[in-house]
Design a protein around this motif. Structure first.
Motif, short mmCIF file in Angstrom:
data_model
loop_
_atom_site.label_atom_id
_atom_site.label_comp_id
_atom_site.label_asym_id
_atom_site.label_seq_id
_atom_site.Cartn_x
_atom_site.Cartn_y
_atom_site.Cartn_z
N MET A 141 36.62 47.04 34.84
CA MET A 141 37.22 46.00 35.68
C MET A 141 37.07 44.63 35.05
O MET A 141 35.99 44.24 34.67
CB MET A 141 36.52 45.98 37.04
CG MET A 141 37.21 45.04 38.02
SD MET A 141 36.15 44.47 39.38
CE MET A 141 35.05 43.37 38.53
N THR B 203 41.12 41.10 37.98
CA THR B 203 41.11 42.05 39.10
C THR B 203 40.15 41.56 40.18
O THR B 203 40.49 41.54 41.37
CB THR B 203 40.71 43.46 38.61
OG1 THR B 203 41.69 43.91 37.66
CG2 THR B 203 40.65 44.45 39.75
N ALA C 52 51.22 46.11 38.80
CA ALA C 52 50.35 47.02 39.54
C ALA C 52 51.03 48.37 39.66
O ALA C 52 52.23 48.44 39.96
CB ALA C 52 50.04 46.46 40.93
N ILE D 268 47.10 46.91 36.50
CA ILE D 268 46.06 47.51 37.32
C ILE D 268 46.60 48.73 38.04
O ILE D 268 47.62 48.66 38.71
CB ILE D 268 45.41 46.49 38.27
CG1 ILE D 268 44.46 47.20 39.22
CG2 ILE D 268 46.41 45.65 39.04
CD1 ILE D 268 43.38 46.34 39.75
N ASP E 197 43.31 48.12 33.78
CA ASP E 197 42.29 48.11 34.82
C ASP E 197 42.61 49.19 35.83
O ASP E 197 43.78 49.41 36.17
CB ASP E 197 42.25 46.74 35.51
CG ASP E 197 41.28 45.80 34.84
OD1 ASP E 197 41.30 45.73 33.59
OD2 ASP E 197 40.49 45.14 35.55
#
Ligand SMILES: C[S@@+](CC[C@H](N)C(=O)[O-])C[C@H]1O[C@@H](n2cnc3c(N)ncnc32)[C@H](O)[C@@H]1O
Lengths: 125, 205
Positions: free
Chosen positions: A1, A5, B53, B75, B99
């Motif tokens: 991470m 984020t 995302a 992400i 991520d």
């Protein structure tokens, strides 16, 4: 991470109203180089919660990487040094092991192998 | 990167070793995934240099495709730890930084509008009715630029209605119709369900 984020994440427990920013406990972190993209940094800067980013960088042991207060946006065109620091904080630091902590309830969300677990228990939904 | 090259790389990534029926775990095949992201970048400029995302990222196909097309930050979010581990390995093998986060899309809590583009192949809701609309609703909350999503063609009018009425979409268009061949992962799939018609949507929030 990475810290971008962290910058977006709030505590998702039902009923929590002050769930941002999440506290960060970093037991293990790594740094990985990312290509520098000044245009991206300039575009994303206004969307970043500055105090959350400063707090997260501090939790990783970088008390002086970023200025305490959000700088004036003019710094984005005047200071390459600032952009490099911002780049490093936002994109190059990865928390591998640790936890995110809800500021209101103290609930810990573990981070393992770089992946935070934000799944809620039944009584938190 | 050329389309063919992208498709080839996506074909090499590892997929669900042990798909969970309840979560509707099946991958977007390399043919569809590569075209989805290629269109997003080539026609609309929604990928290169963007924050993307990937909702219900599974083993990471769509997020990885975004990274290969130049997304700056990706992400991926999924409920399932095992799928996320595979996604992590897949990204590492291709030397990409992605991520990942374990979370139920239903209870995602994000602040701000950092995400530009959401890409997803949501559960169609064959197991839990309305799951795709739950995903869509969350996508409209976080995306600032565009949402790419796959929905069954049979639900086209419904999807259009909720997009405009409930989520205030500026634009909702079907970019193309696809045949999604669900590999026969699940015993309960009757033969005729194996090949289903799916729309590729682009929404502007
Ligand atoms: C159809 S698969 C798509 C997988 C991957 N995105 C791809 O395109 O190959 C749907 C994914 O959504 C995940 N999923 C299902 N329900 C979810 C939920 N409520 N929250 C987060 N992820 C979910 C499943 O684990 C699965 O990986």
């Amino acid at each position: 991470m990475r810290l971008l984020t962290h910058n977006m994440l709030a505590c998702n427990i039902k009923g929590v109203t002050n769930g941002y920013p999440l506290g960060l406990e970093a037991e293990k972190w790594v740094e990985k180089e990312v290509d520098f993209n000044a245009d991206f940094l300039r575009g994303v800067f206004p969307k970043i919660e500055w105090r959350a980013l400063v707090g997260a960088a501090r939790a990783l042991g970088f008390p002086d990487l970023l200025p305490e207060d959000a700088p004036d946006p003019s710094v984005l065109s005047s200071s390459d040094d600032f952009l490099r620091r911002f780049h490093r904080a936002l994109l190059e630091l990865h928390v591998e092991e640790g936890a995110l902590v809800c500021p209101e309830t103290g609930r810990r969300f573990p981070i393992s192998k770089g992946i935070p677990n934000m799944l809620l228990h039944e009584d938190e939904v | 990167m050329k389309l063919k090259q992208l498709e080839g790389l996506l074909g090499s990534i590892q997929q669900f070793s042990n798909p969970k029926v309840d979560l509707e775990q099946y991958p977007t095949g390399p043919h569809i995934a590569s075209r989805l992201l290629y269109t997003a970048e080539d026609t609309f400029g929604d990928v290169d240099g963007k924050v993307v995302a990937d909702f219900g990222c599974g083993c990471g196909t769509l997020g990885i495709a975004s990274a290969l097309l130049g997304a700056e930050y990706i992400i991926g979010i999924d409920l399932d730890a095992q799928a996320l581990q595979t996604a992590s390995t897949n990204a590492e093998n291709l030397e990409l930084d992605i991520d990942l986060m374990q979370c139920n899309i239903k209870s995602l809590s994000w602040s701000g509008r950092v995400v530009d583009t959401v890409v997803m192949n949501p559960p169609f809701g064959t197991r839990k009715k309305g799951s795709d609309v739950v995903f869509l609703s969350m996508a409209f909350k976080v995306a600032s630029q565009a949402i790419y999503s796959l929905h069954k063609t049979s639900t086209r009018e419904h999807v259009k209605r909720v997009a405009f009425r409930d989520f205030n979409a500026k634009c909702a268009e079907v970019l193309c119709e696809l045949r999604f061949d669900l590999p026969q992962l699940y015993k309960f799939h009757k033969k005729k369900e194996v090949d289903i018609e799916v729309d590729l949507w682009r929404f502007v929030p």
